[in-house]
Design an enzyme around this catalytic site. Structure first.
Site, short mmCIF file in Angstrom:
data_model
loop_
_atom_site.label_atom_id
_atom_site.label_comp_id
_atom_site.label_asym_id
_atom_site.label_seq_id
_atom_site.Cartn_x
_atom_site.Cartn_y
_atom_site.Cartn_z
N GLU A 89 0.83 -1.19 0.00
CA GLU A 89 0.00 0.00 0.00
C GLU A 89 0.87 1.25 0.00
O GLU A 89 0.60 2.23 -0.71
CB GLU A 89 -0.90 -0.02 1.24
CG GLU A 89 -2.16 0.79 1.10
CD GLU A 89 -3.10 0.53 2.27
OE1 GLU A 89 -3.91 -0.39 2.19
OE2 GLU A 89 -2.99 1.26 3.28
N GLU A 99 2.27 1.74 -3.39
CA GLU A 99 1.23 2.23 -4.29
C GLU A 99 0.97 3.71 -4.03
O GLU A 99 0.80 4.51 -4.95
CB GLU A 99 -0.05 1.41 -4.06
CG GLU A 99 -1.14 1.69 -5.08
CD GLU A 99 -2.44 0.98 -4.73
OE1 GLU A 99 -2.47 0.15 -3.80
OE2 GLU A 99 -3.47 1.27 -5.39
N CYS A 118 -7.85 -1.86 4.06
CA CYS A 118 -7.64 -3.06 4.86
C CYS A 118 -8.84 -3.46 5.69
O CYS A 118 -8.80 -4.46 6.38
CB CYS A 118 -6.40 -2.91 5.73
SG CYS A 118 -6.35 -1.34 6.54
N SER A 167 -6.84 1.99 -2.28
CA SER A 167 -5.71 1.16 -2.66
C SER A 167 -6.21 -0.20 -3.09
O SER A 167 -7.22 -0.70 -2.58
CB SER A 167 -4.78 1.01 -1.45
OG SER A 167 -3.98 -0.13 -1.60
N LYS A 193 -14.66 -9.85 8.64
CA LYS A 193 -13.62 -10.75 8.11
C LYS A 193 -14.18 -12.12 7.79
O LYS A 193 -13.67 -12.84 6.93
CB LYS A 193 -12.47 -10.86 9.11
CG LYS A 193 -11.73 -9.55 9.36
CD LYS A 193 -10.60 -9.33 8.37
CE LYS A 193 -10.04 -7.92 8.36
NZ LYS A 193 -9.64 -7.38 9.64
N GLU A 195 -15.51 -11.45 4.49
CA GLU A 195 -14.44 -11.22 3.52
C GLU A 195 -13.82 -12.53 3.06
O GLU A 195 -13.59 -12.75 1.87
CB GLU A 195 -13.35 -10.33 4.15
CG GLU A 195 -12.23 -9.98 3.18
CD GLU A 195 -11.09 -9.23 3.83
OE1 GLU A 195 -10.72 -9.58 4.97
OE2 GLU A 195 -10.56 -8.29 3.21
N GLU A 215 -13.54 -14.00 -4.89
CA GLU A 215 -12.23 -13.67 -5.47
C GLU A 215 -11.07 -14.06 -4.55
O GLU A 215 -9.92 -14.04 -4.97
CB GLU A 215 -12.15 -12.19 -5.85
CG GLU A 215 -12.22 -11.20 -4.70
CD GLU A 215 -13.64 -10.74 -4.38
OE1 GLU A 215 -14.58 -11.52 -4.55
OE2 GLU A 215 -13.80 -9.59 -3.93
N CYS A 265 -10.07 -1.34 14.84
CA CYS A 265 -10.33 -2.75 15.16
C CYS A 265 -10.41 -3.04 16.65
O CYS A 265 -11.02 -4.03 17.06
CB CYS A 265 -9.26 -3.64 14.52
SG CYS A 265 -9.19 -3.45 12.74
S1 SF4 Z 1 -12.82 -4.76 13.18
FE1 SF4 Z 1 -13.98 -3.10 12.30
S2 SF4 Z 1 -12.43 -1.65 11.68
FE2 SF4 Z 1 -11.40 -3.57 11.97
S3 SF4 Z 1 -11.40 -4.50 9.98
FE3 SF4 Z 1 -13.16 -5.27 11.04
S4 SF4 Z 1 -14.80 -3.93 10.41
FE4 SF4 Z 1 -12.91 -2.90 9.91
#
Ligand code: SF4
Ligand code: FMN
Ligand code: SF4
Ligand code: SF4
Ligand code: SF4
Ligand code: SF4
Ligand code: SF4
Ligand code: FES
Ligand code: FES
Ligand code: FES
Lengths: 590, 166, 597
Positions: free
Chosen positions: A284, A287, A310, A330, A369, A372, A377, A514
């Protein structure tokens, strides 16, 4: 400020004008039970619908009982917080809530952390005098969140979080009266909605109505399968919060014990997402410098500012709501996904393991996550780069299940090669951390000079939107930071309307970053906990000998052995991604 | 929920109505009224479009639509029947009348007959308390309705002859 | 209405329109035209006369002849008899039910005798769609006076002195409310007229807007002048199309005449009014909910303070008043505070409009001075109980109120007395009940209403009312216990004590007041499984008396479920296991052979 005097339970108290009865009582140590009310003091987040009516108190001279959480204290008020009338009302109200609630504590994900359960306990409820119809709803399971609205008590916290703080607008109260409930539009499932899976609704829900999808059974299955090599990565914010689940003071770092616990759980390799965070900075940061210098050289095709990418909830947010700007962030994957990609290529090759036999588990403060890792992909021939993403809370549950005496564990170190990290990787866990880490590296790469100081206090803090200008040896770099998607929206709208003057912006979906993620131990409305976690993150950073991502020897080695250089073709293939337009288009007949 | 495709007519209609109110989110209820007046009901797709035009979330629109009993997401029958369940009508026997209508049409309040002819709703005081109990069929007010009259009233519409003569 | 000699006023209120009063107007006009009388006689459509029970109502002035239950086909006779031959059409005259004498003049009809019309002063007298008629009856004079002769605080003083209290339910002193809002400092303020009229069975606000919209418009402008607002909003139920239409016409006429808009009457005062629609939610009558609804949101109330006077529509100071409250204002300005405060009782000045309904002979809209007794209202104005039945109770205040009984009939009606007696004024619904009404069912009916209309925001109202209703339902099905009665009381009191808004705070009133006044009836349900009034379906049976049954087969032929058996000319029987208790046989039997037991 004006002060007023009033009497609470025969004690006189002086408070600032505008103070609620609830806060006034707190000042003299009188605890009034609450349920719907929630206030994250330092973050300007407050939910006060005045709806549950658990907090009622008796104010002399008033016809009705007054809800302490919304009633302002007035001069000369005489308040009784525990008269028979109050106790009777409070208890009856609690009974009413329970009369419309399933009795499922034994199997409820929230048991032990449930504010309704606590309240029932505190009220000494043994019998429900009012029986009748209960609200029943279809359970909604998405890739990250389960909605079990039978357990909803209509505190409206989730609605406030999703609409006011996150401005995502997935949730709204629907219907009215007894059939009122909070729901995505048209009572569709969350995965049909614009939900980002930020998990902030889950983080504040007082009951088990909103919980995370439980990946622990799948993890246990993988751990008990001898044909699998199971590796685990732990996100930076986990170590600053996990201790809370085991009775440690908030803000206690438990990195070493966490590693030890994971080993005892049977993971073959205990790695660190911080390593991938360092890798993220390499990609990143490069970039960013690339875009910046092309921009400075007058290349009109380059768009600035560059935005961090991220946080998967943030990614989903702009894919739905700002698809026109999807080429600004990014293209770097999140650390979780970079880790997965490297583990299932570089590491698997090194260890000579077929990627199908390598299971990557991540421990995340985050619910997005989970989603995700399930994105198409991020899989090769149907085999995902990250197999399972469990939350900090789920890890705690696993440790408890395995009967591991967490407090007594020794401090252990991560395994190599994917366990080594710098302080820059650690601070990814808090708002402002990613950009600070990027600055540390970009500065040195750009100026070819060592940084005069490593701590960028101007980038730290809890303000929702922050900005700072960093001097890159004569080149002023303007940096913006937003946490909470509502704050992100403001910056995005500025960009859209051409008002933005930033070169780079860091965005984190969760208030606090986070450390305040939807998968963290519940804060129950106490924002001090978030601040303590933040301190712990910076503490870990300062304890590290290496604090700049490009100095991580294993990162250097990874490029030498495998990737070549940042933004190389291989790096591009493994570590970068592209975004989709997820805004809805209306189907129209011609 | 089965997706329906919006006709160009409906899309344009909604956009026009929203534009007439300057796409102001505060006018949501006015917009919903006008759209429902024109289309007869407010299916999800229409609500999504309204949300987009007024720049608010679909959740909010749905929250509003489900709050107010005037708005409906189901197409109404050819002859919407509303039984006044206001107090004046209630004490003069509206409940029995409603029961009788339910029985004759074999539908409950909020439903439409399978042939699409009748839909049934209960509402509060249409302000014709002097004629209690009152049953509305479309715009037409039937006053002093007794259970024994129900068959006759329904027959009037069933046969398709909407007689103006009384 | 000066230039024509004779006027035929036809009620165009919702009730009379439902019985084809529009057609009467058309037929009258056609008949007059065919006799070339259209220039001598004008036909006017007015607002509600109040006497809806006997609608459609037609009045001929100046001789004040009052025709009731007129049909479109009667138009020819009215023209031929009354207009051409100059004598009242006997068969359509109102008959005094007490002595069967025909009454020609409205003034001598019992229904009108004890009424004092202030808020309804123009209803039934003017064509609401013609601003000139309103102006002809001193309309907009008060606004003119205020703008040119008085300062805002002087006007507020007049209203304060008059003793006018809010007619929307709460009874808050109107002048004081205006004063509070006027003292708020803000560049933008609003005047809101609450025309949501949610109480089922009350229709005074609708009638005022249908019959005399300009009085409300004028009053809103006066209010705007007093509090420093130049924007008004009327929040009206969408279920009132006629009122909406008349209001729209009135607004555009007022603007045309320069009585709304910029620089009204050249005084530099600007005022405009917009209409906002409700969409079927009773709780939106509550002022904070109303404001959220006007802002395009769910109509959920919010905690007060802040009151709308401080922070209302779009966060600006907002004065909310009820339609009827506003309708009183112009007269007070014109006739003075002393005049107004000489009418009524000690703490409740002026008059109140009630929607009299239920089991009385004369259902309709009445306006009486505060302090009148219930007895006068029900028995003199209302003409007593229908079908010679016995008076049992009267519910005032709609779903928020309570029921009053025989013992309360001589209480002078005003805000405070009604509360003392366990009910409240509310918006003026007045439902009379007779011996056939089961009070447990009535309580359940009202609760069903609140249950349906609760916004669901707070626990006691959302869940508490549901539980109350469930208990009542149990009782009406004969499954209640005496313990349930205790539960009802306890729960009712907690709901009142802890609910967020007025809806929940008053929702248990019908339960508590029926429990208080008709405990025996509750006990009969729970102890003996009997409904003394014979209304609770699950507790009653239809039976055929073999001595009275002639075997006419009428019941047999009408029973919808075939529960009745029997041969022609022999006694019939009802199979209780099939009977669904629809009551059709009971209604049909000509020999009173079927009884409810
Ligand atoms: S904990 Fe919250 S801020 Fe951290 S990556 Fe997950 S959604 Fe994003
Ligand atoms: C549940 C509820 C419903 C109400 N409905 C009405 C209504 O239909 N019309 C009305 O004028 N006021 C209604 N009110 C009272 C209003 O909140 C407000 O007090 C009133 O409009 C003020 O006007 P006033 O002072 O002129 O009476 C209602 C209050 C509650 C709590
Ligand atoms: S939400 Fe709380 S009270 Fe409800 S079942 Fe779960 S733990 Fe028990
Ligand atoms: S996860 Fe985030 S976006 Fe999704 S409903 Fe919850 S708060 Fe809203
Ligand atoms: S889902 Fe949870 S947070 Fe949302 S309203 Fe219900 S109980 Fe409150
Ligand atoms: S009392 Fe009822 S209507 Fe009022 S806020 Fe509470 S739930 Fe809503
Ligand atoms: S009450 Fe109705 S169902 Fe019962 S016998 Fe009579 S007609 Fe038949
Ligand atoms: S905590 Fe005060 S009303 Fe819920
Ligand atoms: S109660 Fe039915 S019309 Fe008024
Ligand atoms: S509607 Fe005609 S008298 Fe009331």
């Amino acid at each position: 400020m004006d002060k007023i005097k009033l009497t609470i339970d025969n004690k006189e108290v002086e408070v600032a004008k505008g103070t609620t009865i609830l806060d006034a009582a707190k000042q003299i140590g009188v605890h009034i039970p609450t349920l719907c009310h929630m206030k994250l003091h330092d973050m300007g987040i407050e939910n006060k619908p005045g709806g549950c009516r658990v907090c009622v108190v008796e104010v002399e001279g008033r016809r009705n009982l007054a809800p302490a959480c919304v009633t302002e204290a007035a001069a000369g008020m005489n308040i009784n917080t525990h008269s028979i009338r109050v106790i009777n009302a409070r208890r009856t109200v609690t009974e009413l809530i329970i009369s419309d609630h399933p009795f499922e504590c034994l199997t409820c994900a929230k048991s032990g952390e449930c504010e309704l359960q606590d309240l029932a306990h505190q009220m000494g409820i043994r019998e429900i005098h009012f029986e009748g119809e209960k609200s029943v709803y279809r359970e909604d399971t998405s890739p990250a969140i389960i909605r079990d609205m039978d357990k909803c008590i209509m505190c409206r916290r989730c609605e406030m979080m999703c609409n006011e703080v996150q401005t995502v607008g997935v949730l709204s109260a629907i219907n009215r009266g007894f059939y009122a409930v909070v729901s995505p539009p048209f009572e569709q499932n969350l995965d049909h909605s614009v939900c980002t899976y930020c998990g902030q609704c889950v983080a504040v829900c007082p009951t088990g109505a909103l919980t995370e999808v439980d990946h622990t059974p799948a993890v246990i299955r993988a751990l008990s399968d001898p044909s699998k090599t199971v590796v685990v990565q732990t996100a930076p914010a986990v170590r600053a919060a996990l201790g809370e689940e085991f009775g440690f003071e908030p803000g206690t770092l438990v990195t070493g014990k966490m590693v030890a616990a994971l080993r005892r759980l049977g993971f073959n390799y205990v790695f660190d997402t911080d390593f991938a965070a360092d890798l993220t900075i390499m990609e990143e940061g490069t970039e960013m410098l690339d875009r910046l210098s092309r921009h400075l050289n007058g290349d009109k095709t380059v768009k600035l500012p560059i935005l961090t990418s991220c946080c998967p909830a943030w990614v989903k947010f702009f894919e739905h709501q700002f698809p026109d700007m999807k080429d600004i962030p990014s293209s770097a994957k999140s650390p979780q996904q970079m880790f997965g990609a490297i583990a299932k290529s570089y590491f698997a090759e090194k260890q000579n393991i077929n990627r199908k036999d390598l299971v990557v588990v991540s421990v995340m403060p985050c619910l997005a996550k989970k989603y995700e890792s399930s994105r198409d992909e991020f899989a090769v021939d149907g085999n995902p780069d990250v197999d399972f993403a469990i939350s900090t809370r789920e890890l705690a549950a696993l440790i408890k299940l395995a009967n591991i005496e967490f407090k007594a564990l020794p401090e252990e170190d991560f395994d190599h090669p994917l366990g080594e990290s710098t302080g820059a990787g650690v601070i990814f866990g808090t708002t402002g951390g990613v950009i600070e880490a990027a600055v540390r590296t970009a500065y040195e790469l750009h100026t070819k000079k060592p940084l005069p100081k490593l701590n960028f206090d101007e980038l730290r803090g809890m303000e929702g939107v922050r900005e700072a200008t960093i001097d890159f040896d004569g080149l002023p770099i303007r940096i913006g930071i937003a946490h909470g998607l509502g704050n992100a929206r403001k910056l995005l709208e500025d960009i859209r309307s051409g008002k933005s003057h930033f070169h780079a912006i860091e965005i984190m979906s969760c208030p606090g970053g986070c450390i305040g993620g939807g998968g963290q131990p519940y804060h129950h409305g106490n924002s001090d906990i978030l601040i303590k976690r933040q301190k712990a993150i910076y503490q870990e950073d300062s304890m590290k000998t290496l604090r700049k991502s490009h100095e991580n020897p294993y990162i250097v080695k990874l490029y030498e052995e495998f990737l070549g250089h940042p933004m190389s073709d291989k790096a591009h293939h493994l570590l970068h991604t592209s975004y989709f337009d997820r805004s809805k288009h209306f189907e129209q007949e011609d | 929920m089965p997706k329906i495709k919006l006709t160009e007519y409906a899309t344009n209609l909604v956009k026009e109505i929203c534009a007439k109110f300057n796409n102001n989110e505060g006018e949501l209820i006015n917009v919903l009224h006008q759209v429902q007046n024109k289309l007869g009901y407010l299916p999800a797709e229409i609500q999504e479009l309204i949300a987009q035009e007024l720049n608010i979330s679909a959740a909010k629109v749905y929250g509003v639509v489900t709050f107010y009993s005037y708005f409906t997401m189901k197409p109404q029958g050819e002859f919407p029947i509303s039984v006044c369940m206001g107090t004046a009508c209630y004490v003069r026997g509206a409940e029995q009348v409603l029961d009788e209508i339910k029985r004759q049409l074999r539908i409950d309040v909020g439903e439409t007959t399978p042939d699409g002819k009748f839909s049934l709703s209960a509402l509060r005081c249409v302000g014709a308390c002097g004629l209690a109990p009152v049953v509305l069929v479309g715009e037409k007010v039937h006053g002093r309705v007794a259970t024994v009259d129900v068959k006759k009233i329904l027959a009037e519409y069933k046969s398709g002859c909407l007689s103006d003569k009384e | 209405m000066a230039e024509n000699k004779m006027h035929i006023l036809v009620c165009g209120g919702t009730g009379c329109r439902a019985s084809q009063s529009e057609q009467i107007v058309n037929n009258l006009k056609a008949e007059l035209e065919s006799q070339n009388l259209e220039n001598d006689v004008r036909v006017l459509t007015t607002g509600c006369f109040g006497f809806c029970e006997k609608g459609p109502v037609v009045k001929v002035v100046p001789d004040n002849t009052f025709y009731t239950e007129v049909k479109p086909s009667d138009a020819i006779d009215i023209v031929n008899e009354h207009i051409v031959k100059g004598r009242p059409l006997q068969r359509l005259l109102y008959k005094n039910p007490k002595n069967n004498y025909k009454v020609t003049n409205t003034a001598s009809i019992d229904f009108y005798k004890k009424q004092v019309r202030i808020a309804l002063r123009n209803c039934g007298f003017v064509d609401p769609e013609n601003i000139d008629e309103y102006i002809g009856r001193d309309g907009y004079e008060a606004l003119g006076k205020c703008l040119s002769d008085y300062s805002p605080s002087e006007v507020i003083d007049i209203i304060k002195k008059s003793g006018l209290r809010g007619r929307g339910g709460g009874g808050f002193p109107t002048g004081l409310k205006w004063e509070i809002t006027s003292k708020e400092k803000n560049d933008q303020k609003y005047v809101v007229c609450n025309a949501d009229e949610g109480d089922p069975g009350a229709f005074m606000d609708r009638s005022i807007l249908e019959g005399d919209p300009h009085s409300v418009i004028e009053a809103m402008a006066i209010c705007g002048y007093c509090i420093g607002a130049n924007k008004g909003l009327v929040y009206i139920r969408a279920e009132y199309p006629l009122a909406i239409n008349r209001l729209k016409i009135a607004l555009s006429q007022a603007s045309e005449y320069g009585l709304l808009g910029n620089d009204i009457m050249g005084t530099g005062f600007d005022f405009d009014i917009e209409i906002r629609y409700g969409a079927g939610a009773f709780v939106c009558g509550e002022e904070t909910a109303l404001i959220h609804s006007m802002e395009g949101s769910r109509g959920e109330p919010t905690f007060k303070p802040p009151f709308p006077s401080v922070s209302g529509y779009l966060g600006k100071p907002t004065n909310v008043n009820n339609v009827e409250t506003f309708a009183n204002v112009p007269v007070i300005i014109n006739k003075g505070a002393e005049w107004f405060s000489s009418i009524g009782s000690e703490n409740s000045k002026g008059t109140k409009v009630f929607a009299l309904a239920g089991k009385v002979n004369n259902v309709g809209l009445i306006e009486v001075p505060m302090g009148i007794t219930l007895r006068e209202v029900i028995f003199d104005i209302g003409g007593g109980i229908r079908n010679g039945k016995k008076f049992k109770a009267v519910q005032t205040g709609g779903p928020s109120g309570g029921c009053l009984t025989e013992k309360d009939l001589d209480i002078p009606i005003d805000y405070d007395n009604l509360i003392k007696a366990g009910s409240m004024m509310g918006s003026g619904g007045m439902i009379v009940m007779d011996e056939d009404d089961c009070m447990v069912s009535i309580a359940k009916f009202y609760l069903e209403f609140t249950l349906d209309e609760s916004c669901g925001k707070c626990t006691p109202c959302r869940i508490g009312n549901k539980r109350l209703h469930e208990i009542l339902d149990k009782i009406t099905k004969g499954k209640g216990t005496e313990q349930d009665l205790e539960r009802l009381k306890l729960l009712s009191n907690v709901i009142k004590d802890t609910s967020l808004c007025g809806l929940g705070q008053t929702s248990p009133n019908p339960v508590l007041s029926t429990l208080l006044n008709f405990e025996d009836e509750y006990l009969a349900h729970v102890r003996e499984g009997k409904c003394p009034a014979g209304q609770c379906k699950d507790l009653l049976k239809y039976e055929i008396d073999p001595d009275l049954c002639t075997g006419c087969t009428l019941c047999y032929r009408n029973c919808p479920v075939g529960a009745i058996s029997g041969e022609k000319k022999s006694v019939h029987y009802i199979d209780q296991s099939i009977c669904i208790k629809c009551g059709v046989c009971f209604q049909k039997c000509k020999f009173k052979a079927i009884s409810i037991v």
